[in-house]
Design a protein around this motif. Structure first.
Motif, short mmCIF file in Angstrom:
data_model
loop_
_atom_site.label_atom_id
_atom_site.label_comp_id
_atom_site.label_asym_id
_atom_site.label_seq_id
_atom_site.Cartn_x
_atom_site.Cartn_y
_atom_site.Cartn_z
N PRO A 34 14.66 -2.57 -10.04
CA PRO A 34 13.71 -3.12 -9.06
C PRO A 34 14.29 -4.31 -8.27
N VAL A 35 15.06 -5.15 -8.94
CA VAL A 35 15.66 -6.29 -8.25
C VAL A 35 16.63 -5.79 -7.19
N ASN A 39 16.30 -6.42 -3.11
CA ASN A 39 17.40 -6.94 -2.31
C ASN A 39 17.56 -6.16 -1.00
N TYR A 40 17.17 -4.90 -1.01
CA TYR A 40 17.22 -4.06 0.19
C TYR A 40 15.91 -4.09 0.98
N GLY A 41 14.94 -4.88 0.54
CA GLY A 41 13.66 -4.94 1.25
C GLY A 41 12.77 -3.75 0.97
N ILE A 42 12.86 -3.21 -0.23
CA ILE A 42 12.06 -2.06 -0.62
C ILE A 42 10.89 -2.55 -1.47
N ALA A 60 5.79 -7.23 -7.03
CA ALA A 60 5.59 -5.81 -7.29
C ALA A 60 4.13 -5.55 -7.59
N LEU A 61 3.71 -4.32 -7.39
CA LEU A 61 2.40 -3.87 -7.87
C LEU A 61 2.66 -3.18 -9.20
N ARG A 95 11.68 -13.44 -4.26
CA ARG A 95 12.00 -13.33 -5.68
C ARG A 95 13.50 -13.15 -5.91
N VAL A 96 14.14 -12.36 -5.07
CA VAL A 96 15.59 -12.17 -5.18
C VAL A 96 16.30 -13.52 -5.03
N LYS A 97 15.88 -14.32 -4.08
CA LYS A 97 16.48 -15.65 -3.89
C LYS A 97 16.27 -16.53 -5.12
#
Length: 116
Positions: A34-35, A39-42, A60-61, A95-97
């Motif tokens: 998921p991370v 990172n790809y904006g998904i 996330a949901l 969240r990635v940041k």
């Protein structure tokens, strides 16, 4: 299409071009896929019974992985609700940041401990 094993290059292509990422894991060590997608904006929908909620936080949901109706509803929510989709993408980027910052802090502390 169901594929058994794909190379990292193909996997990266899938991540980069996905409309959403569904992660119905029952037992996860960290929740790296998921991370990677965030990172790809998904936008992410994921099982709420493993470590994934700790990793993805509010980006996330979540659903009960044993409930087909919950999974279906979360998928439809992303596909039919542009506001929710964009909000998850924005939260995912944030969240990635945060996770990268935490990783940098942990690496720095480890290096200081080793070389002291």
């Amino acid at each position: 299409i169901f594929e058994d094993y794909v190379s990292n290059e193909i996997l990266e292509t899938y991540y980069a071009n996905a409309k959403l990422f569904v992660y119905p894991t029952l037992n996860e060590g960290f929740g790296y896929p998921p991370v990677k997608c965030m990172n790809y904006g998904i936008p992410i929908i994921a099982s709420g019974i493993s470590s994934v909620p700790e990793v993805c936080a509010d980006a996330a949901l979540y659903f009960n992985p044993y409930s087909e109706s919950e999974i279906k509803n979360r998928i439809l929510n992303i596909l039919l609700n542009e506001e929710t989709r964009l909000e998850l993408i924005q939260k995912g980027n944030k969240r990635v940041k945060q996770l990268k910052t935490l990783q940098d802090i942990m690496i720095t502390k480890t290096i200081k401990t080793i070389f002291q």
